[in-house]
Design an enzyme around this catalytic site. Structure first.
Site, PDB file in Angstrom:
ATOM      1  CG  HIS A 118      -4.881  -4.169   1.601  1.00 21.67           C
ATOM      2  ND1 HIS A 118      -6.245  -4.064   1.768  1.00 21.67           N
ATOM      3  CD2 HIS A 118      -4.635  -3.864   0.309  1.00 21.67           C
ATOM      4  CE1 HIS A 118      -6.795  -3.731   0.624  1.00 21.67           C
ATOM      5  NE2 HIS A 118      -5.842  -3.598  -0.272  1.00 21.67           N
ATOM      6  NE  ARG A 119      -7.596  -0.405   0.311  1.00 21.09           N
ATOM      7  CZ  ARG A 119      -8.879  -0.537   0.048  1.00 21.09           C
ATOM      8  NH1 ARG A 119      -9.776   0.038   0.828  1.00 21.09           N
ATOM      9  NH2 ARG A 119      -9.295  -1.222  -0.996  1.00 21.09           N
ATOM     10  CD  GLU A 141      -2.051  -1.476  -1.287  1.00 18.88           C
ATOM     11  OE1 GLU A 141      -2.530  -1.281  -2.414  1.00 18.88           O
ATOM     12  OE2 GLU A 141      -2.693  -1.210  -0.242  1.00 18.88           O
ATOM     13  CG  ASP A 181      -4.804   2.299  -2.481  1.00 18.64           C
ATOM     14  OD1 ASP A 181      -4.551   1.422  -3.306  1.00 18.64           O
ATOM     15  OD2 ASP A 181      -5.287   2.056  -1.349  1.00 18.64           O
ATOM     16  CG  HIS A 186      -8.990   2.459  -2.196  1.00 16.72           C
ATOM     17  ND1 HIS A 186     -10.308   2.318  -2.608  1.00 16.72           N
ATOM     18  CD2 HIS A 186      -8.323   1.427  -2.769  1.00 16.72           C
ATOM     19  CE1 HIS A 186     -10.424   1.251  -3.362  1.00 16.72           C
ATOM     20  NE2 HIS A 186      -9.241   0.689  -3.480  1.00 16.72           N
ATOM     21  CG  ASP A 217      -7.637  -5.402   5.331  1.00 15.24           C
ATOM     22  OD1 ASP A 217      -6.960  -4.664   4.589  1.00 15.24           O
ATOM     23  OD2 ASP A 217      -8.701  -5.958   4.962  1.00 15.24           O
TER      24      ASP A 217
HETATM   25  O1  G3P Z   1      -2.495  -3.744  -4.248  1.00 14.83           O
HETATM   26  C1  G3P Z   1      -3.408  -4.731  -3.893  1.00 14.83           C
HETATM   27  C2  G3P Z   1      -4.788  -4.181  -3.614  1.00 14.83           C
HETATM   28  O2  G3P Z   1      -4.662  -3.070  -2.779  1.00 14.83           O
HETATM   29  C3  G3P Z   1      -5.532  -3.796  -4.848  1.00 14.83           C
HETATM   30  O3  G3P Z   1      -6.851  -3.484  -4.647  1.00 14.83           O
HETATM   31  O4  G3P Z   1      -8.764  -1.948  -4.460  1.00 14.83           O
HETATM   32  O5  G3P Z   1      -7.527  -2.604  -2.416  1.00 14.83           O
HETATM   33  O6  G3P Z   1      -6.527  -1.049  -4.039  1.00 14.83           O
HETATM   34  P1  G3P Z   1      -7.434  -2.221  -3.852  1.00 14.83           P
HETATM   35 CA    CA Z   2      -4.434  -0.777  -3.143  1.00 18.46          CA
END
Ligand code: G3P
Ligand code: CA
Length: 247
Positions: free
Chosen positions: A5-6, A32, A34, A47, A232
């Site tokens: 995640h990120r 993942e 943004d 993000h 994470d």
């Molecule tokens: O894609 C899942 C998650 O990343 C969505 O929430 O706010 O972390 O971008 P956020």
């Molecule tokens: Ca995200």
């Protein structure tokens, strides 16, 4: 599936190349990230709508030209070790992506235009196509209109619908997936009900859950049939998957 995640954002500044390289070294299956647009229309990996919290700058991403954004330090707020990390252009990540890795590109709703004409969806898909990554990319968004557009632009792209209550009109995940032609359903662990879960499993529709950083919860969601977990801590999730498959 281990979804960083990120990036490996517990250990390195989120959405930076340092974080993505670390996720790769930790054997994440997918990263993942943004995506937002700069003032001059460049898709960048970040993000927050405003750069204030995560960099030494101040103001909305959409007020910066790409070259101006590149001058910001996106690493020091996390730790001195990462001083000088930049906000990457999406193109840089696509060029770097190691062969064995998948990429989940989340388009932030703030960057989605009403008409969609020459919008972020189109720009991102062009970049993905130029790098021959159509088969290794999953496009996702909290903006349902963007999710729908992905398939309209390129029907073979895989897409993920990020659950957003205000756009859902009480519809269940499987109904939403059909309506927006999404291949995956993504939601937070709090949002996923037993009923939804049962329906998705019955219909063999894949779902992925964010953001899972505790071992116990990882085991639990794997057991409940989640296709992938956003974390994470990709090293921990990799360890849990290894233990799970040994049982
Ligand atoms: O894609 C899942 C998650 O990343 C969505 O929430 O706010 O972390 O971008 P956020
Ligand atoms: Ca995200």
């Amino acid at each position: 599936m281990v979804i960083a995640h990120r990036g490996a954002s517990y250990y390195a500044p989120e959405n930076t190349m340092a974080s993505f390289r670390l996720a790769h070294s930790m054997q994440a299956d997918m990263i993942e990230l943004d995506v937002l647009l700069t003032k001059d229309g460049v898709p960048v990996v970040f993000h927050d709508t405003d750069v204030r919290k995560l960099t030494n700058g101040n103001g909305p991403v959409s007020d910066f030209r790409f070259t101006e954004l590149q001058k910001l330090d996106a690493g020091s707020r996390f730790s001195k070790t990462f001083e000088g990390e930049k906000i990457p252009a999406l193109e840089e990540v696509l060029e770097w992506l190691p062969d064995e890795m998948l990429l989940n590109i989340e388009i932030k709703p703030e960057a989605v235009s009403e008409t969609g004409k020459n919008g972020i969806e189109q720009k991102v898909i062009q970049l993905v196509d130029a790098e021959n990554l159509m088969e290794r990319v999953l496009l996702s968004s909290f903006s349902y209109i963007a999710v729908k557009r992905f398939k309209e632009i390129h029907s073979k792209l895989r897409t993920g619908l990020l659950y957003e209550k205000s756009q859902s009109a009480g519809k269940t995940p499987s109904v939403l997936m059909e309506e927006y032609r999404a291949d995956f359903f993504h939601c937070s662990s709090r949002e996923m009900s037993r009923n939804w879960q049962r329906q998705l499993l019955d219909k063999q529709l894949p779902f992925m859950i964010y953001t899972i950083n505790r071992k116990r919860s990882m085991k639990n969601w794997i057991h409940k049939g989640a296709k992938g977990l956003f974390t994470d801590k990709p090293d921990l999730l990799r360890e849990v998957y290894s233990e799970t498959s040994e049982i």
